[in-house]
Write a protein that holds these residues in place. Structure first.
Motif, PDB file in Angstrom:
ATOM      1  N   GLU A  57      23.676 -11.943 -39.342  1.00 23.70           N
ATOM      2  CA  GLU A  57      23.733 -12.860 -38.196  1.00 23.70           C
ATOM      3  C   GLU A  57      24.715 -12.346 -37.131  1.00 23.70           C
ATOM      4  OE1 GLU A  57      25.786 -17.195 -37.472  1.00 23.70           O
ATOM      5  OE2 GLU A  57      24.907 -16.825 -39.458  1.00 23.70           O
ATOM      6  N   ILE A  58      25.895 -11.891 -37.584  1.00 28.23           N
ATOM      7  CA  ILE A  58      26.926 -11.437 -36.645  1.00 28.23           C
ATOM      8  C   ILE A  58      26.461 -10.193 -35.887  1.00 28.23           C
ATOM      9  CG2 ILE A  58      29.265 -10.461 -36.466  1.00 28.23           C
ATOM     10  CD1 ILE A  58      30.004 -12.172 -38.936  1.00 28.23           C
ATOM     11  N   VAL A  59      25.933  -9.189 -36.641  1.00 29.14           N
ATOM     12  CA  VAL A  59      25.555  -7.920 -36.008  1.00 29.14           C
ATOM     13  C   VAL A  59      24.395  -8.120 -35.036  1.00 29.14           C
ATOM     14  CG1 VAL A  59      24.675  -5.579 -36.417  1.00 29.14           C
ATOM     15  CG2 VAL A  59      26.453  -6.515 -37.886  1.00 29.14           C
ATOM     16  N   ASN A  60      23.401  -8.883 -35.444  1.00 28.80           N
ATOM     17  CA  ASN A  60      22.267  -9.132 -34.541  1.00 28.80           C
ATOM     18  C   ASN A  60      22.730  -9.777 -33.240  1.00 28.80           C
ATOM     19  OD1 ASN A  60      20.191  -8.051 -36.062  1.00 28.80           O
ATOM     20  ND2 ASN A  60      19.928  -9.914 -37.260  1.00 28.80           N
ATOM     21  N   PHE A  61      23.713 -10.672 -33.355  1.00 33.21           N
ATOM     22  CA  PHE A  61      24.250 -11.347 -32.171  1.00 33.21           C
ATOM     23  C   PHE A  61      25.018 -10.350 -31.292  1.00 33.21           C
ATOM     24  CE2 PHE A  61      27.178 -14.660 -30.272  1.00 33.21           C
ATOM     25  CZ  PHE A  61      26.187 -15.230 -29.470  1.00 33.21           C
ATOM     26  N   VAL A  62      25.830  -9.496 -31.953  1.00 32.82           N
ATOM     27  CA  VAL A  62      26.633  -8.515 -31.197  1.00 32.82           C
ATOM     28  C   VAL A  62      25.734  -7.510 -30.475  1.00 32.82           C
ATOM     29  CG1 VAL A  62      28.272  -6.590 -31.440  1.00 32.82           C
ATOM     30  CG2 VAL A  62      28.693  -8.746 -32.640  1.00 32.82           C
ATOM     31  N   LEU A  63      24.636  -7.092 -31.124  1.00 31.24           N
ATOM     32  CA  LEU A  63      23.741  -6.104 -30.510  1.00 31.24           C
ATOM     33  C   LEU A  63      23.195  -6.573 -29.158  1.00 31.24           C
ATOM     34  CD1 LEU A  63      21.651  -4.741 -33.551  1.00 31.24           C
ATOM     35  CD2 LEU A  63      23.577  -3.651 -32.405  1.00 31.24           C
ATOM     36  N   LEU A  64      23.032  -7.897 -29.008  1.00 35.92           N
ATOM     37  CA  LEU A  64      22.543  -8.431 -27.731  1.00 35.92           C
ATOM     38  C   LEU A  64      23.466  -8.056 -26.578  1.00 35.92           C
ATOM     39  CD1 LEU A  64      21.538 -12.046 -28.908  1.00 35.92           C
ATOM     40  CD2 LEU A  64      20.013 -10.092 -28.535  1.00 35.92           C
ATOM     41  N   PHE A  65      24.766  -7.949 -26.874  1.00 35.89           N
ATOM     42  CA  PHE A  65      25.754  -7.698 -25.817  1.00 35.89           C
ATOM     43  C   PHE A  65      25.808  -6.224 -25.400  1.00 35.89           C
ATOM     44  CE2 PHE A  65      26.970 -11.748 -27.586  1.00 35.89           C
ATOM     45  CZ  PHE A  65      27.266 -12.496 -26.462  1.00 35.89           C
ATOM     46  N   LEU A  66      25.076  -5.358 -26.141  1.00 31.91           N
ATOM     47  CA  LEU A  66      24.947  -3.975 -25.672  1.00 31.91           C
ATOM     48  C   LEU A  66      24.113  -3.905 -24.391  1.00 31.91           C
ATOM     49  CD1 LEU A  66      24.338  -2.094 -29.061  1.00 31.91           C
ATOM     50  CD2 LEU A  66      26.418  -2.055 -27.688  1.00 31.91           C
ATOM     51  N   GLN A  67      23.386  -5.001 -24.094  1.00 28.81           N
ATOM     52  CA  GLN A  67      22.591  -5.088 -22.859  1.00 28.81           C
ATOM     53  C   GLN A  67      23.284  -5.951 -21.806  1.00 28.81           C
ATOM     54  OE1 GLN A  67      19.781  -3.311 -22.880  1.00 28.81           O
ATOM     55  NE2 GLN A  67      20.137  -2.772 -25.034  1.00 28.81           N
ATOM     56  N   ASP A  68      24.522  -6.353 -22.049  1.00 28.43           N
ATOM     57  CA  ASP A  68      25.227  -7.240 -21.111  1.00 28.43           C
ATOM     58  C   ASP A  68      25.333  -6.579 -19.731  1.00 28.43           C
ATOM     59  OD1 ASP A  68      27.189  -9.822 -21.425  1.00 28.43           O
ATOM     60  OD2 ASP A  68      27.939  -8.449 -19.879  1.00 28.43           O
ATOM     61  N   PRO A  69      25.268  -7.373 -18.645  1.00 25.97           N
ATOM     62  CA  PRO A  69      25.362  -6.777 -17.298  1.00 25.97           C
ATOM     63  C   PRO A  69      26.713  -6.128 -17.001  1.00 25.97           C
ATOM     64  CG  PRO A  69      25.237  -9.190 -17.184  1.00 25.97           C
ATOM     65  CD  PRO A  69      24.949  -8.816 -18.590  1.00 25.97           C
ATOM     66  N   HIS A  70      27.778  -6.553 -17.691  1.00 24.30           N
ATOM     67  CA  HIS A  70      29.097  -5.998 -17.367  1.00 24.30           C
ATOM     68  C   HIS A  70      29.455  -4.860 -18.322  1.00 24.30           C
ATOM     69  CE1 HIS A  70      33.270  -5.633 -16.191  1.00 24.30           C
ATOM     70  NE2 HIS A  70      33.004  -6.446 -15.159  1.00 24.30           N
ATOM     71  N   PRO A  71      29.867  -3.686 -17.801  1.00 22.89           N
ATOM     72  CA  PRO A  71      30.172  -2.530 -18.664  1.00 22.89           C
ATOM     73  C   PRO A  71      31.312  -2.779 -19.633  1.00 22.89           C
ATOM     74  CG  PRO A  71      30.835  -2.110 -16.389  1.00 22.89           C
ATOM     75  CD  PRO A  71      30.004  -3.354 -16.373  1.00 22.89           C
ATOM     76  N   ARG A  72      32.299  -3.580 -19.254  1.00 26.60           N
ATOM     77  CA  ARG A  72      33.425  -3.842 -20.174  1.00 26.60           C
ATOM     78  C   ARG A  72      32.954  -4.638 -21.405  1.00 26.60           C
ATOM     79  NH1 ARG A  72      38.585  -3.731 -17.691  1.00 26.60           N
ATOM     80  NH2 ARG A  72      39.425  -4.318 -19.730  1.00 26.60           N
TER      81      ARG A  72
END
Length: 770
Positions: free
Chosen positions: A66-81
């Motif tokens: 659950e945690i990793v799948n959620f974190v992977l979404l943020f690899l597409q986040d609009p902000h580079p940081r």
């Protein structure tokens, strides 16, 4: 910065208070932060998640998917940081939860593919060099802790992506001078090759030309780190694919390394290439073996210089320490209310690496390293008191028996002088070293040294001091067990405390195994002459095998008495009243480790014990059979104990045949063969089988040689499981048995027809090897 201080505090809180308390409190806050439209909150939430992984390990493991799948979404986040923080979280979890992290996602192959795919996609993120580089760093964390078998299904896709990214980044380096991502990509390639080993061979030619090009041309000062990492990558790939494949480039690579090495005098002390070069030379030594000896005159100077680095130390009062606290590279330990001891850590990692490489050269080159043994010993022995860095201590202690092996070629006088220089320091280090990980390695090395030197290597003063230290270690072992039992009665006792107590217990038991190692080396070298000295330890060893002791105590106590019987008989019988009854009762113990130690003991009693032990054999036989015939005897956790029971019965039949009915037992024993897990006992059983076959034993051969197909099946299965090394004399005996059968064409055809394809191939392999 405040952010770094906050991360550090969260890490310490999670480790100190435990996940049971911390995770429920922090999880809610993190989830809210990750949904905040302000990028700073999302960044902070992901960094917080990275920080608590170690302390909340047990609690997070159950919800890792659950945690990793959620974190992977943020690899597409609009902000580079935020993308950077997501890479950080994936990389940190890959390390904190390894190898369970990789295995967990392999069970659902789609998820493992998603993790690797998401990181590769992020490495191609042209929006931010830092994000690309950090995605590569996360991939390094993932692959270096990933079991080989799990990575192989994804290897082709992974390697081709890495190659295309490397080509793009190499072009960017040439055109724009950007190097950050390329540095991490090169390390990613090295990590993959290191993990998959020979499976990297098909991709070798894809990478090696570009990597050699980087080393040849990246000569500017600002490219030193890239060049160093590329040198590391080339040497790791060479080690992975092996000498045969690497030899096509070995000469070129050696020339590149030699050119860099000859320029060492021009390199600054903090040049990052130095540590990479030192490690690369050691890998080249492993690849080339004896052929590497010719390069030692070039390599050893800079290596000894780095291994000889003396750290800057200072004794300061509190005020002076505060003034220096901002000075990068100092670490302080308080030694009182007003004083602190400080050490400047710059160069310690390089010193540790250099010491490890010296160990590698001694191990790989053996007598080829003899020219350097004296200067290395003079460097290493004083460093047994170098308490500032555990890796340096570990390398130093590991080197001692290897250096003695190297020095053998110079003759006994030179060898003895070297041992005298080491011996006192090693014994004192065993008595004073506070870190159990380091202590166990020093004890192991000391035992190995005694095995190399043999009878007469310890004088009376050595025995006196060593006896006192071992007695102290055993008494400490019992005292620590009692203290842990007291803590288990404390009102604050819970699962987390038990976990900590279990870690302490594991550490104590490991030291106990090293006490056993030292006693084994002394018994095998000195035989019964050492028994009067041993008697001062006897009550403590007897205490280990009491029925109420934990299984590990009983296991290692029995192992020590096994050695007494094996190496000090028939004189050992005077101690039989202490160990014989516990040993026989332990043959059917609930712990497989205890059963194994007891069964091995029965075997050595039969082989070495002498006539006084004769009544033991008939009494032990039904106990051994009971273990062998139990329904779960061949289960993974039981198989070693079972094989020791089978071997023990073989030894009784061979060495004490008049104590039991061999004709009745022999058919059963044959039906239990072959052994293949315990290689040492497998050799004993196959040698006894050869004895029986070579003497044309009618029970083994059967009426009209009817048992021979079964015998050949046993031999073939032993070969399939690599039960016996081809260089062992027993292999030749087994091959001769097979050749004897071949002389009768009809019999040979009948035997071979009853073997499956794998068994037939194994028989042919045996004949080819002998």
């Amino acid at each position: 910065s405040n952010a770094v201080a906050g991360e550090s505090a969260l890490d310490r809180m999670a480790c100190g208070l435990g996940g049971k308390l911390v995770l429920p409190m922090i999880k809610e806050h993190i989830m809210q932060m990750l949904q905040n439209p302000d990028w700073k909150y999302r960044h902070a939430g992901l960094m917080a998640l990275s920080a608590i992984g170690e302390g909340c390990h047990q609690q997070m493991e159950g919800i890792l998917n659950e945690i990793v799948n959620f974190v992977l979404l943020f690899l597409q986040d609009p902000h580079p940081r935020v993308r950077y923080a997501a890479c950080n979280a994936v990389g940190q979890m890959a390390t904190d939860f390894a190898p369970g992290f990789q295995k967990k996602f392999h069970e659902k192959a789609i998820f493992l593919f998603q993790v690797i795919g998401a990181l590769l996609q992020t490495m191609e993120d042209q929006g931010s060099q830092r994000v690309q580089a950090h995605a590569a760093a996360a991939l390094i964390n993932f692959t270096e802790d990933c079991p080989k078998s799990l990575l192989i299904p994804y290897l082709d896709n992974l390697v081709k992506h890495l190659h295309s990214i490397m080509v793009i980044k190499l072009q960017e380096l040439i055109q724009k001078g950007t190097k950050l991502v390329l540095e991490q990509v090169v390390t990613s390639i090295a990590s993959v090759a290191d993990t998959v080993e020979e499976k990297f061979v098909p991709y070798y030619d894809l990478f090696m030309p570009s990597l050699k090009h980087i080393v040849e041309n990246a000569v500017q000062k600002e490219l030193r780190l890239l060049r160093g990492k590329t040198i590391e990558c080339i040497s790791l790939i060479g080690l992975a694919v092996g000498k045969e494949k690497f030899m096509q480039d070995a000469s070129d690579v050696m020339q590149l390394l030699l050119k860099t090495q000859t320029d060492f005098s021009d390199l600054e002390d903090d040049d990052p290439q130095i540590s990479y070069m030192i490690s690369a030379w050691a890998r080249m030594c492993k690849i080339l073996g004896k052929e590497f000896q010719q390069y030692l005159p070039v390599v050893m100077g800079p290596l000894m210089k780095t291994a000889s680095i003396k750290p800057e130390v200072a004794l300061l009062d509190t005020q002076d320490m505060e003034n220096m606290s901002d000075d990068d590279g100092w670490e302080f330990v308080s030694i009182g209310d007003q004083q602190s001891f400080g050490i400047k850590t710059a160069g310690l990692e390089e010193k540790a690496t250099a010491c490890q490489m010296l160990v590698c050269y001694a191990k790989e080159l053996k007598e080829g390293f003899v020219e350097y043994t004296e200067q290395v010993v003079k460097l290493m022995v004083p460093l047994l008191k170098f308490y500032f860095h555990d890796d340096i201590l570990l390398a130093n202690s590991t080197s001692m028996p290897l250096l003695l092996e190297c020095a053998r070629v110079r003759g006994p006088e030179y060898l003895t002088q070297m041992w005298h220089f080491m011996c006192d320091a090693l014994i004192k280090a065993i008595g004073t070293e506070p870190e159990s990980d380091v202590l166990s390695e020093i004890m192991h090395s000391f035992a190995k040294c005694i095995e190399v030197m043999g009878d007469g290597c310890l004088n009376n003063e050595h025995f006196e001091e060593l006896g006192g230290i071992l007695k102290e270690k055993l008494e400490e072992h019992f005292k620590n067990q009692e203290l842990r039992q007291v803590k288990r009665q404390d009102e604050d006792y819970d699962e987390q405390v038990e976990e900590s107590l279990q870690d302490e217990d594991d550490s104590d038991v490991y030291i106990l195994t090293k006490v056993s190692d030292i006693l084994h080396s002394i018994f095998s070298s000195y035989k019964e002459k050492v028994l009067p000295w041993f008697e001062r330890l006897l009550p403590l060893i007897v205490n280990l095998i009491c029925p109420h002791r934990p299984w590990a105590d009983r296991q290692w106590g029995l192992c020590i008495f096994d050695d007494v019987v094996e190496h000090c008989s028939p004189a050992s019988f005077k101690y039989a009243e202490y160990f014989l009854r516990p040993m026989l009762e332990s043959v059917c113990d609930s712990s497989p480790e205890v059963r194994q130690a007891a069964a091995y003991g029965v075997g050595v009693i039969a082989q070495f014990g002498g006539d006084s032990y004769r009544p033991v054999c008939p009494e032990a036989l039904p106990l051994l059979v009971r273990v062998i015939q139990s329904p779960d005897a061949k289960a993974k956790e039981n198989v070693n104990a079972t094989e020791n029971c089978i071997s023990a019965i073989g030894k009784i039949m061979k060495f004490k045949p008049d104590c039991i009915n061999v004709e009745e037992v022999l058919p059963h024993w044959l039906s239990w063969l072959p052994l293949h897990e315990d290689k040492e006992e497998a050799v004993h059983t196959f040698n006894y089988l050869c004895d029986l076959l070579e003497s044309n034993n009618p029970i083994v051969l059967g009426p009209n040689n009817s048992n021979l197909p079964r015998i050949l099946g046993i031999i073939a299965d032993g070969e399939i499981h690599e039960a016996i090394k081809h260089e062992d004399p027993c292999t030749k005996r087994l091959a001769n048995v097979v050749r004897q059968v071949q002389t009768s064409r009809g019999l040979w055809t009948e035997c071979i027809s009853q073997l499956n394809a794998d068994q037939q191939a194994a028989i042919q392999e045996l004949l080819n090897s002998a």
